[in-house]
Write a protein that holds these residues in place. Structure first.
Motif, mmCIF file in Angstrom:
data_model
loop_
_atom_site.group_PDB
_atom_site.id
_atom_site.type_symbol
_atom_site.label_atom_id
_atom_site.label_comp_id
_atom_site.label_asym_id
_atom_site.label_seq_id
_atom_site.Cartn_x
_atom_site.Cartn_y
_atom_site.Cartn_z
ATOM 1 N N GLY A 11 0.816 -1.224 0.000
ATOM 2 C CA GLY A 11 0.000 0.000 0.000
ATOM 3 C C GLY A 11 0.840 1.260 0.000
ATOM 4 N N GLY A 12 1.959 1.236 -0.723
ATOM 5 C CA GLY A 12 2.724 2.465 -0.954
ATOM 6 C C GLY A 12 2.105 3.206 -2.132
ATOM 7 N N LEU A 13 2.925 3.986 -2.819
ATOM 8 C CA LEU A 13 2.416 4.755 -3.954
ATOM 9 C C LEU A 13 1.797 3.844 -5.021
ATOM 10 N N LEU A 31 -6.579 -4.693 -0.665
ATOM 11 C CA LEU A 31 -5.216 -4.143 -0.613
ATOM 12 C C LEU A 31 -4.594 -4.571 0.712
ATOM 13 N N LEU A 32 -3.453 -5.254 0.618
ATOM 14 C CA LEU A 32 -2.788 -5.750 1.831
ATOM 15 C C LEU A 32 -1.468 -5.024 2.038
ATOM 16 N N ASP A 33 -1.233 -4.534 3.243
ATOM 17 C CA ASP A 33 0.085 -3.950 3.552
ATOM 18 C C ASP A 33 0.536 -4.445 4.919
ATOM 19 N N LYS A 34 1.810 -4.728 5.012
ATOM 20 C CA LYS A 34 2.324 -5.355 6.242
ATOM 21 C C LYS A 34 2.444 -4.388 7.410
ATOM 22 N N THR A 43 6.473 7.150 1.952
ATOM 23 C CA THR A 43 6.361 8.073 3.083
ATOM 24 C C THR A 43 7.604 8.955 3.209
ATOM 25 N N TYR A 44 8.759 8.424 2.855
ATOM 26 C CA TYR A 44 10.010 9.177 3.033
ATOM 27 C C TYR A 44 10.453 9.918 1.765
ATOM 28 N N SER A 45 9.565 9.924 0.780
ATOM 29 C CA SER A 45 9.930 10.528 -0.501
ATOM 30 C C SER A 45 9.850 12.057 -0.457
ATOM 31 N N ALA A 197 4.837 -4.371 -4.042
ATOM 32 C CA ALA A 197 5.499 -4.365 -2.737
ATOM 33 C C ALA A 197 6.827 -3.619 -2.745
ATOM 34 N N GLY A 198 7.036 -2.759 -3.732
ATOM 35 C CA GLY A 198 8.258 -1.960 -3.783
ATOM 36 C C GLY A 198 9.479 -2.866 -3.732
ATOM 37 N N ALA A 199 10.427 -2.500 -2.860
ATOM 38 C CA ALA A 199 11.680 -3.244 -2.755
ATOM 39 C C ALA A 199 11.448 -4.705 -2.375
ATOM 40 N N CYS A 328 14.968 3.484 4.300
ATOM 41 C CA CYS A 328 13.910 2.707 3.653
ATOM 42 C C CYS A 328 14.512 2.057 2.412
ATOM 43 N N GLN A 329 13.791 1.127 1.849
ATOM 44 C CA GLN A 329 14.290 0.439 0.662
ATOM 45 C C GLN A 329 13.466 0.881 -0.548
ATOM 46 N N VAL A 330 14.179 1.162 -1.633
ATOM 47 C CA VAL A 330 13.513 1.701 -2.823
ATOM 48 C C VAL A 330 13.729 0.762 -4.011
ATOM 49 N N PHE A 352 3.497 -4.385 -10.698
ATOM 50 C CA PHE A 352 3.421 -2.940 -10.961
ATOM 51 C C PHE A 352 4.403 -2.326 -9.966
ATOM 52 N N SER A 353 5.652 -2.270 -10.341
ATOM 53 C CA SER A 353 6.677 -1.899 -9.361
ATOM 54 C C SER A 353 7.966 -1.484 -10.079
ATOM 55 N N GLY A 354 8.955 -1.062 -9.299
ATOM 56 C CA GLY A 354 10.286 -0.800 -9.852
ATOM 57 C C GLY A 354 10.373 0.456 -10.702
ATOM 58 N N PHE A 355 9.611 1.469 -10.338
ATOM 59 C CA PHE A 355 9.555 2.690 -11.159
ATOM 60 C C PHE A 355 10.703 3.645 -10.862
ATOM 61 N N THR A 356 11.241 4.249 -11.903
ATOM 62 C CA THR A 356 12.083 5.427 -11.742
ATOM 63 C C THR A 356 11.137 6.612 -11.933
HETATM 64 C C1 LIG Z 1 14.537 10.347 0.018
HETATM 65 C C2 LIG Z 1 13.721 9.914 -1.157
HETATM 66 C C3 LIG Z 1 13.237 10.863 -2.049
HETATM 67 C C4 LIG Z 1 12.478 10.471 -3.143
HETATM 68 N N1 LIG Z 1 11.990 11.437 -3.957
HETATM 69 C C5 LIG Z 1 11.235 11.094 -5.019
HETATM 70 C C6 LIG Z 1 10.665 12.100 -5.831
HETATM 71 O O1 LIG Z 1 10.832 13.301 -5.585
HETATM 72 N N2 LIG Z 1 9.917 11.720 -6.882
HETATM 73 C C7 LIG Z 1 9.704 10.401 -7.194
HETATM 74 O O2 LIG Z 1 9.033 10.120 -8.187
HETATM 75 N N3 LIG Z 1 10.217 9.420 -6.421
HETATM 76 C C8 LIG Z 1 10.968 9.728 -5.334
HETATM 77 N N4 LIG Z 1 11.481 8.761 -4.528
HETATM 78 C C9 LIG Z 1 11.214 7.342 -4.875
HETATM 79 C C10 LIG Z 1 9.804 6.956 -4.458
HETATM 80 O O3 LIG Z 1 9.496 7.467 -3.191
HETATM 81 C C11 LIG Z 1 9.629 5.442 -4.427
HETATM 82 O O4 LIG Z 1 10.196 4.851 -5.553
HETATM 83 C C12 LIG Z 1 8.153 5.065 -4.396
HETATM 84 O O5 LIG Z 1 7.503 5.748 -3.366
HETATM 85 C C13 LIG Z 1 8.007 3.578 -4.235
HETATM 86 O O6 LIG Z 1 6.642 3.241 -4.118
HETATM 87 P P1 LIG Z 1 6.253 1.704 -4.023
HETATM 88 O O7 LIG Z 1 4.804 1.611 -3.896
HETATM 89 O O8 LIG Z 1 6.913 0.965 -5.133
HETATM 90 O O9 LIG Z 1 7.022 1.184 -2.701
HETATM 91 P P2 LIG Z 1 6.768 1.497 -1.169
HETATM 92 O O10 LIG Z 1 6.335 2.881 -0.933
HETATM 93 O O11 LIG Z 1 7.982 1.019 -0.459
HETATM 94 O O12 LIG Z 1 5.540 0.558 -0.802
HETATM 95 C C14 LIG Z 1 5.632 -0.835 -0.791
HETATM 96 C C15 LIG Z 1 4.660 -1.325 0.274
HETATM 97 O O13 LIG Z 1 4.599 -2.749 0.221
HETATM 98 C C16 LIG Z 1 4.437 -3.229 1.543
HETATM 99 N N5 LIG Z 1 4.885 -4.629 1.564
HETATM 100 C C17 LIG Z 1 6.087 -5.099 1.226
HETATM 101 N N6 LIG Z 1 6.135 -6.442 1.365
HETATM 102 C C18 LIG Z 1 4.913 -6.804 1.808
HETATM 103 C C19 LIG Z 1 4.344 -8.056 2.166
HETATM 104 N N7 LIG Z 1 5.012 -9.223 2.069
HETATM 105 N N8 LIG Z 1 3.066 -8.075 2.620
HETATM 106 C C20 LIG Z 1 2.350 -6.926 2.722
HETATM 107 N N9 LIG Z 1 2.854 -5.718 2.390
HETATM 108 C C21 LIG Z 1 4.117 -5.653 1.946
HETATM 109 C C22 LIG Z 1 5.316 -2.310 2.382
HETATM 110 O O14 LIG Z 1 4.910 -2.299 3.740
HETATM 111 C C23 LIG Z 1 5.105 -0.965 1.690
HETATM 112 O O15 LIG Z 1 4.097 -0.188 2.312
HETATM 113 C C24 LIG Z 1 12.222 9.103 -3.395
HETATM 114 C C25 LIG Z 1 12.690 8.144 -2.497
HETATM 115 C C26 LIG Z 1 13.410 8.542 -1.378
HETATM 116 C C27 LIG Z 1 13.860 7.493 -0.409
#
Ligand SMILES: Cc1cc2nc3c(=O)[nH]c(=O)nc-3n(C[C@H](O)[C@H](O)[C@H](O)COP(=O)(O)OP(=O)(O)OC[C@H]3O[C@@H](n4cnc5c(N)ncnc54)[C@H](O)[C@@H]3O)c2cc1C
Length: 394
Positions: A11-13, A31-34, A43-45, A197-199, A328-330, A352-356
């Motif tokens: 439940g990230g972006l 939607l499942l988030d751990k 959150t840290y972006s 699940a992002g990273a 955090c892991q990206v 749907f992951s691994g975005f730049t």
């Molecule tokens: C300092 C910083 C600045 C950044 N600035 C920018 C910016 O300006 N613009 C931009 O486009 N990007 C920016 N990024 C990158 C961007 O924030 C991330 O790439 C993006 O938010 C990733 O989203 P996500 O949904 O892929 O991952 P995440 O936000 O990490 O979400 C993944 C979710 O999956 C959940 N999860 C994982 N495994 C499981 C499991 N087994 N069961 C249930 N839930 C699970 C996690 O709890 C997490 O909530 C920045 C990153 C950082 C660290």
């Protein structure tokens, strides 16, 4: 056992936006988030929307769609996501070749404007003029990342979506077909699962025996308390070091390092950057390290010292602000700005992951992807994405 049309993991972006778009297309979505406390890369972006960064017909179109979505998003979600348009300044180090930089940045959808030192200072008075040779200026959108995903989640629930705070232990399959997911709490059934699940996507895929080109870095940053100091722009250094590193560690000859995760530091990139949110708080970044163990411990004190030292050079007044260090892991993927599509090895499994630059690409692509899953077709030809990957949408 509960029946859902689609289960979204994460439940990230990516997961929040996609779940909402799926619900808009009448899917019954779980939607499942751990984490009950949102503690993820989103959150840290900084929350910067780089709608200038397209480099071809498809990404240019997505940039255009993205900024149009954001200009109306607060209204669509009936929430204040703190969207605004501001300047992104890429600081140029005196040792860099300005003409070469300008040439390198000509490939983007919107070309940058070069600002000399005086022009940079007049736009961003917090700069230390002694350490920059000027800046490249881009137009940028900006949101509060946490407010934005919470707004998406709230609207997803309004549309009938369900959110549960549970850790997904495994994705369940039968005869190469999705059956559902098992969490720390329950087993949910569904014929479709989407990994957002992002990273942590990599771990889930490996458990399924899939070695897809999704990797991750360990990012480190400081979140400060609100301050009266005013930063007008989003500041980052003018360097492609992080992207170059990502390319290097996903090069064929280096891929073996990802098979046996360990605590060895493979690369380390420091980018002195800062953004101020509307409540006056700052996010100061950032160190990005490649270490293949996702749970590797990071030395918080040393990392915080380094970030503050790097910020002290460029934006001295921000370096002493009281704040809390985070890691955090990206996720990132190999050689392309995103990974989205059905995974051909397992029927019903998508990623749907691994975005730049996810803040620009995720909202428009989530719309296209949800539309594609609902109608089996989409105007941007979603099946093109991931063409040279082990999986292709058919
Ligand atoms: C300092 C910083 C600045 C950044 N600035 C920018 C910016 O300006 N613009 C931009 O486009 N990007 C920016 N990024 C990158 C961007 O924030 C991330 O790439 C993006 O938010 C990733 O989203 P996500 O949904 O892929 O991952 P995440 O936000 O990490 O979400 C993944 C979710 O999956 C959940 N999860 C994982 N495994 C499981 C499991 N087994 N069961 C249930 N839930 C699970 C996690 O709890 C997490 O909530 C920045 C990153 C950082 C660290």
């Amino acid at each position: 056992m509960n029946n859902y049309d689609v289960i979204v993991i994460g439940g990230g972006l990516t997961g929040s936006v996609l779940s909402y778009e799926l619900a808009k297309n009448n899917f019954k979505v779980l939607l499942l988030d751990k984490d009950s406390f949102l503690n993820n890369a989103t959150t840290y972006s900084y929350g910067g929307i780089s709608y200038w960064c397209g480099t071809d017909k498809l990404t240019n179109q997505l940039c255009e769609e993205a900024i149009n979505i954001y200009r109306n998003l607060g209204e669509e979600l009936s929430e204040d996501i703190e969207f605004r348009e501001l300047d992104l300044l890429f600081t140029i180090n005196p040792s860099q070749n300005i003409n070469q930089l300008l040439l390198d940045y000509q490939k983007f959808y919107i070309k940058p404007q070069f600002l000399n030192i005086d022009e940079s200072i007049s736009l961003e008075p917090l700069f230390n003029p002694d350490v920059i040779a000027g800046c490249l200026r881009f137009p940028q959108g900006h949101v509060n990342p946490l407010k934005m995903i919470l707004a998406y989640q709230k609207n997803f629930i309004k549309l009938g979506g369900k959110i549960k705070k549970e850790l997904v232990i495994s994705v369940e399959t039968n005869n190469h077909k999705i059956k559902g997911v098992k969490t720390n709490n329950y087993t949910y059934s569904s014929e479709q699962v989407i990994i957002c699940a992002g990273a942590f996507s990599r771990q889930l895929l490996v458990k399924l025996g899939l070695n897809l080109p999704i990797y991750f870095s360990h990012a480190q940053l400081i979140k400060t308390l609100p301050s009266k100091i005013k930063l007008r722009t989003l500041v980052m250094p003018c360097t492609s070091k992080r992207l170059d590193t990502e390319k290097k560690v996903t090069d064929k000859k280096n891929l073996s390092m990802w098979q046996n995760p360990n605590d060895e530091l493979q690369s380390d990139v420091e980018e002195a950057g800062a953004i101020q949110f509307l409540d006056g708080s700052f996010c100061l970044g950032q160190i990005s390290q490649i270490i293949t163990n996702i749970d590797t411990p990071i030395d918080a004190k040393a990392s915080e010292r380094r970030i503050r030292k790097a910020i002290a050079k460029v934006l001295p007044s921000l370096s002493v602000l009281q704040g809390t260090w985070h890691t955090c892991q990206v996720a990132f993927s190999q050689g392309m700005p995103f990974q989205g599509g059905k995974i051909k090895q397992i029927e019903g499994l998508s990623i749907f992951s691994g975005f730049t630059s996810p803040f620009v690409f995720v909202p428009p692509l989530a719309r296209h992807f949800a539309h594609y899953l609902a109608k089996n077709q989409d105007s941007i030809g979603f099946q093109v994405l991931g063409n040279d990957l082990p999986f292709v949408i058919k």
